[in-house]
Design a protein around this motif. Structure first.
Motif, PDB file in Angstrom:
ATOM      1  N   CYS A   1       0.837  -1.200   0.000  1.00  0.00           N
ATOM      2  CA  CYS A   1       0.000   0.000   0.000  1.00  0.00           C
ATOM      3  C   CYS A   1       0.875   1.253   0.000  1.00  0.00           C
TER       4      CYS A   1
ATOM      5  N   VAL B   1      -4.238  -7.424  -3.811  1.00  0.00           N
ATOM      6  CA  VAL B   1      -4.517  -6.790  -2.522  1.00  0.00           C
ATOM      7  C   VAL B   1      -4.708  -7.902  -1.510  1.00  0.00           C
TER       8      VAL B   1
ATOM      9  N   THR C   1      -4.381   1.200  -2.015  1.00  0.00           N
ATOM     10  CA  THR C   1      -3.982   0.086  -2.877  1.00  0.00           C
ATOM     11  C   THR C   1      -4.539   0.241  -4.292  1.00  0.00           C
TER      12      THR C   1
END
Length: 118
Positions: free
Chosen positions: A77, A105, A97
């Motif tokens: 992130c 993710v 993200t």
């Protein structure tokens, strides 16, 4: 030890490791160095693991430990922080993200900074 961390015990430490309080001390020093590096409007890029970045965010944004450990910090992130002329750090984007395809993710999706986190 893990259950102590979950419960918010800042002095809990895995054998041979650091407690959140000890990491926080290192982060305070590091935050000062990063802010000093940004005095001329420059940018700093830091890559680290989620526990350290949560600690850095807690120190930088003056968040209580409970709020900092609740921040979503998925793998890869991006966190964007602005440093004001007075040295105050403001969260612009946290745990972002959007640059990743959904299949990469690894934890909870997008959680962006909002005033309720302060």
């Amino acid at each position: 030890v893990y259950m102590q961390w979950i419960a918010g015990v800042k002095d809990a430490r895995a054998p041979g490791g650091e407690s959140f309080r000890e990491i926080e001390g290192r982060c305070r020093e590091g935050v000062g160095k990063l802010i000093a590096a940004c005095d001329d409007g420059g940018a700093v890029v830091a890559v680290t693991h989620s526990a350290l970045i949560r600690c850095y965010l807690a120190v930088s944004l003056d968040l209580p430990y409970a709020k900092a450990k609740a921040l979503s910090q998925p793998n890869c992130c991006v966190n964007i922080l602005d440093v004001t002329a007075g040295g105050r750090v403001e969260g612009v984007r946290l745990g972002d993200t959007r640059h990743l395809p959904p299949e990469l993710v690894t934890v909870t999706p997008h959680r962006y900074w909002d005033e309720s986190m302060a």
